[in-house]
Design a protein around this motif. Structure first.
Motif, mmCIF file in Angstrom:
data_model
loop_
_atom_site.group_PDB
_atom_site.id
_atom_site.type_symbol
_atom_site.label_atom_id
_atom_site.label_comp_id
_atom_site.label_asym_id
_atom_site.label_seq_id
_atom_site.Cartn_x
_atom_site.Cartn_y
_atom_site.Cartn_z
ATOM 1 N N UNK A 80 86.250 58.123 40.823
ATOM 2 C CA UNK A 80 87.031 56.992 40.332
ATOM 3 C C UNK A 80 86.648 55.706 41.065
ATOM 4 N N UNK A 81 86.533 54.566 40.366
ATOM 5 C CA UNK A 81 86.149 53.311 41.018
ATOM 6 C C UNK A 81 87.116 52.941 42.140
ATOM 7 N N UNK A 82 86.565 52.442 43.238
ATOM 8 C CA UNK A 82 87.389 52.006 44.363
ATOM 9 C C UNK A 82 87.842 50.574 44.153
ATOM 10 N N UNK A 83 88.867 50.170 44.878
ATOM 11 C CA UNK A 83 89.355 48.796 44.748
ATOM 12 C C UNK A 83 88.323 47.802 45.270
ATOM 13 N N UNK A 84 87.481 48.229 46.216
ATOM 14 C CA UNK A 84 86.411 47.365 46.697
ATOM 15 C C UNK A 84 85.385 47.073 45.613
ATOM 16 N N UNK A 85 85.040 48.103 44.827
ATOM 17 C CA UNK A 85 84.100 47.911 43.723
ATOM 18 C C UNK A 85 84.691 46.989 42.667
ATOM 19 N N UNK B 283 91.609 50.861 35.516
ATOM 20 C CA UNK B 283 90.310 51.529 35.446
ATOM 21 C C UNK B 283 90.405 52.987 35.872
ATOM 22 N N UNK B 284 91.306 53.275 36.819
ATOM 23 C CA UNK B 284 91.502 54.657 37.232
ATOM 24 C C UNK B 284 92.004 55.516 36.077
ATOM 25 N N UNK B 285 92.960 55.001 35.312
ATOM 26 C CA UNK B 285 93.469 55.746 34.161
ATOM 27 C C UNK B 285 92.390 55.938 33.109
ATOM 28 N N UNK B 286 91.637 54.864 32.835
ATOM 29 C CA UNK B 286 90.561 54.957 31.839
ATOM 30 C C UNK B 286 89.492 55.944 32.291
ATOM 31 N N UNK B 287 89.147 55.905 33.573
ATOM 32 C CA UNK B 287 88.097 56.768 34.122
ATOM 33 C C UNK B 287 88.499 58.235 34.049
ATOM 34 N N UNK B 288 89.727 58.527 34.445
ATOM 35 C CA UNK B 288 90.194 59.916 34.451
ATOM 36 C C UNK B 288 90.431 60.438 33.043
ATOM 37 N N UNK B 289 90.827 59.553 32.133
ATOM 38 C CA UNK B 289 91.061 59.980 30.752
ATOM 39 C C UNK B 289 89.745 60.209 30.015
ATOM 40 N N UNK C 62 80.282 46.551 35.017
ATOM 41 C CA UNK C 62 79.684 46.085 36.267
ATOM 42 C C UNK C 62 79.766 47.164 37.352
ATOM 43 N N UNK C 63 80.894 47.860 37.405
ATOM 44 C CA UNK C 63 81.060 48.934 38.398
ATOM 45 C C UNK C 63 80.016 50.030 38.169
ATOM 46 N N UNK C 64 79.832 50.427 36.912
ATOM 47 C CA UNK C 64 78.875 51.491 36.586
ATOM 48 C C UNK C 64 77.443 51.040 36.884
ATOM 49 N N UNK C 65 77.103 49.817 36.472
ATOM 50 C CA UNK C 65 75.747 49.307 36.682
ATOM 51 C C UNK C 65 75.438 49.171 38.169
ATOM 52 N N UNK C 66 76.412 48.724 38.955
ATOM 53 C CA UNK C 66 76.190 48.594 40.403
ATOM 54 C C UNK C 66 75.904 49.945 41.048
ATOM 55 N N UNK C 67 76.606 50.979 40.607
ATOM 56 C CA UNK C 67 76.352 52.319 41.154
ATOM 57 C C UNK C 67 74.943 52.793 40.800
ATOM 58 N N UNK C 68 74.530 52.573 39.563
ATOM 59 C CA UNK C 68 73.187 52.978 39.152
ATOM 60 C C UNK C 68 72.133 52.175 39.909
ATOM 61 N N UNK C 69 72.351 50.852 40.014
ATOM 62 C CA UNK C 69 71.384 49.999 40.703
ATOM 63 C C UNK C 69 71.229 50.393 42.168
#
Length: 260
Positions: A117-122, A161-167, A209-216
């Motif tokens: 799940x995305x962190x609040x820092x991300x 985003x946490x709800x969307x990610x887990x769902x 942006x969160x997903x792209x940053x992780x991939x990058x």
């Protein structure tokens, strides 16, 4: 009578010239403030105003049969067909799988990317990287609104985003976009002489942006590792070649080792 007219005429012209100078100075100050604040849209509009450039608009459009369409519904239908043809592509009949094209390294790279799940820092970092001066999408939320108080929007967005990610399902509104057509050169009655830009939901942009940053991040780590590996290999090859050349020059027997 004529003398009084000339005096009044000169007075009016002087007043108009003074007012125009004051107006230009106010526009210049506003444009300078917009440039310092990175409000490119405002700066662009003020520049166009000073250059007396007006945006060309055209209500009618040519259909596929080259007939002129002026009805609002027909024009909208024609633009829908045009952008649907440009933006959508047919699925390939025999697609190449990424692991077949890139090898096992690609599969390993995919497995290393974090799926938690995305962190609040991300989320905070994604908000700070949003560009200012951009038109809002379907949610009517601008980047400046979220940046005004980074803490509160970040907390709310983190929960959402946490709800969307887990769902595992992205909200439909986040995937919708508003297409705006911008004129190019040529006859504006032809659809090909206009290009479209899509205004996306800013909430969907943050998730992306969160997903792209992780991939990058993982790609950069793997790239730096491969570059270091190539440098070491080149150094090793150079040392071995230098050793062989030295042995030949000295007349000593050459003994080489092959990597397994």
């Amino acid at each position: 009578m004529r003398k009084n007219y000339r005096e009044k005429d000169r007075e009016v012209k002087r007043s108009l010239k003074l007012d125009k100078t004051k107006w230009l100075e106010s526009i210049a100050i506003e444009a300078e403030e917009a440039a310092q604040s990175q409000y490119m849209k405002t700066l662009y509009g003020l520049t166009k105003m000073l250059c007396n450039e007006t945006t060309r608009h055209n209500a009618s459009v040519l259909g596929k049969d080259r007939k002129l369409l002026s009805n609002k519904e027909e024009v909208q239908k024609r633009w829908t067909e045009h952008f649907r043809k440009i933006l959508n592509r047919e699925q390939p009949t025999n697609p190449i799988r990424p692991e077949e094209e890139a090898g096992l390294e690609f599969v390993e790279l995919i497995e290393e990317i974090a799926v938690s799940e995305p962190t609040i820092g991300e989320v905070k970092y994604a908000i700070t990287k949003l560009k200012n001066g951009k038109a809002p999408g379907t949610d009517n939320i601008t980047a400046e609104l979220l940046k005004a108080d980074a803490e509160f929007p970040a907390k709310r967005m983190h929960e959402l985003l946490g709800k969307v990610w887990n769902h595992g399902t992205i909200p439909h509104d986040w995937k919708k976009g508003i297409i705006i057509k911008l004129p190019k050169k040529g006859n504006l009655k032809e659809c090909k002489n206009s290009r479209g830009i899509t205004l996306l939901s800013i909430l969907g942009k943050i998730l992306g942006r969160v997903v792209v940053d992780r991939i990058r991040k993982k790609v950069e780590e793997r790239t730096s590792w491969l570059q270091e590996r190539k440098r070491n290999y080149r150094t090793s090859v150079y040392t071995e070649k230098h050793h062989i050349a030295s042995e030949r020059f000295s007349g000593n027997p050459i003994c080489t080792f092959h990597r397994l």
